[in-house]
Design an enzyme around this catalytic site. Sequence first.
Site, PDB file in Angstrom:
ATOM      1  N   HIS A 174       0.823  -1.207   0.000  1.00  0.00           N
ATOM      2  CA  HIS A 174       0.000   0.000   0.000  1.00  0.00           C
ATOM      3  C   HIS A 174       0.861   1.262   0.000  1.00  0.00           C
ATOM      4  O   HIS A 174       0.356   2.360  -0.255  1.00  0.00           O
ATOM      5  CB  HIS A 174      -0.941  -0.006   1.200  1.00  0.00           C
ATOM      6  CG  HIS A 174      -2.249   0.696   0.945  1.00  0.00           C
ATOM      7  ND1 HIS A 174      -2.364   1.782   0.107  1.00  0.00           N
ATOM      8  CD2 HIS A 174      -3.506   0.461   1.405  1.00  0.00           C
ATOM      9  CE1 HIS A 174      -3.608   2.197   0.079  1.00  0.00           C
ATOM     10  NE2 HIS A 174      -4.333   1.406   0.849  1.00  0.00           N
ATOM     11  N   SER A 175       2.155   1.136   0.268  1.00  0.00           N
ATOM     12  CA  SER A 175       3.048   2.286   0.130  1.00  0.00           C
ATOM     13  C   SER A 175       3.375   2.548  -1.337  1.00  0.00           C
ATOM     14  O   SER A 175       3.766   3.648  -1.715  1.00  0.00           O
ATOM     15  CB  SER A 175       4.354   2.060   0.894  1.00  0.00           C
ATOM     16  OG  SER A 175       4.144   2.231   2.270  1.00  0.00           O
TER      17      SER A 175
END
Length: 467
Positions: A164-165
């Site tokens: 998700h980064s």
Amino acid sequence: MHMLMATRIDIIQKLNVYPRHQNQDQKKLITLSNLDRQCPLLMYLVFFYKNTTSRDFDSVFSDLKLGLEETLSVWYPAAGRLALDKGGCNLNIQCNDGGAVIVEATVTGVKLSELGDLTQYNEFYETLVYKPSFDGDFCVMPLVVAQVTRFACGGYSIGIGTSHSLFDGISAYDFIQAWAFNSHIHNRSNGKIANKKDHLVIKPVHDRGNLLFNRDLNQSRDALRVTSAAAIYHLYQLIKQAMMCHQEQNRNFELPDSGFVIKTFDLNDEAIESMMKKSLEGFLCSSFEFLAAHLWKARTRALGLRRDVMVCLQFAVDIRKRTEPSLPEGFSGNAYVLASVVSTTRELLEELTLESIVNKIREAKNSIDQDYINSYIEALGGGDQRNDGNLPPLKELTLISDWTKMPFHNVGFGSGGELADNVAPLCPPVPQVAYFMKNPKDAKGVTVRIGLDPRDVNDFTNHFLDF
């Protein structure tokens, strides 16, 4: 279910996958925005394909590997690793070609049909993805992983995890679409997004640009800005309220147990139209606005909260066209903030009409401008960036993420680009979030997925489907 959980998954091979070509524009470091740093965990989707009549299972795995090599050549940060900055607090992406990981597996004696309704979450799905061993050091964790699992019936699943980064939902969809496209083209030479509707090719843009908050550049705006981003302010209020409530009861402030049950509701176009006509009496709004208002009321009612407490609805808003200037087409990072609406339980359940709640949702969405975005991004930079992204699971907070513009079921990893029979997201890091997704059986329908306390499932189902 218990028999399935005891079923053994045999790993045939595990490979590191690297970019096929060196990208001429490749940077050594991608500086992440505070939006990217919120949740550096892998988010998983499982794609199901019921048969492999036109090719054997070996070609599924090899095509997926070749497609990933090609895609990583353009989406090169996906082959990198997270790295802490010199201060040891902020995560960025080191573009070191550390590679992705792809696994080939088989499950003995289980047919896809035995999994039941593939739209409903099943704990067995957690075994259909590759989960790297994790000791708290994000810097050694691959940012993209995949597992191809063959079933006894000849069908197979493809479980994909992306950090998700690295991506938000929109850019993850673009990446996976590009990967599927590259897994089937004969001339594997570009690795760009192929838009099947009009054959446009969109090149991803990895630089975070004007989402990199610079305190000096924004100081003049800060001096003029009186209020903070509503979502951040409301969250602080909710946490303060929860702590005060526990103090009144002479107890320590403890977060609730996280034993959530994931429930899925398939709403077709006809059902949504019927609900809106009955509830809104001629008032026009989008299906998202209606379902968000309706779900907020249903969840709040089901949880039996005190009438005087503050309750809050927060929902993700895509800011690609809301920044000044707009983010470039193909922006590949996280580009969403939360909009926020508050009320008391009594006001929400006894006084506000659905029309007035929808208007509040619209006002919250329309408030997302560059000043709001700056406040939100700055507020996120206040703490340690190495956490797991979890919000406190406060009962008073209803969270919604709209995935209806990301039809993952249209991703063609199947034979010759065949679309998936079903797609199932795994349990997210924040399980109580409600996801609105495209209904694969109905173009205008919506699939609603939400994590609930087992004690609240029946009440929520009754209130949500009561129309």
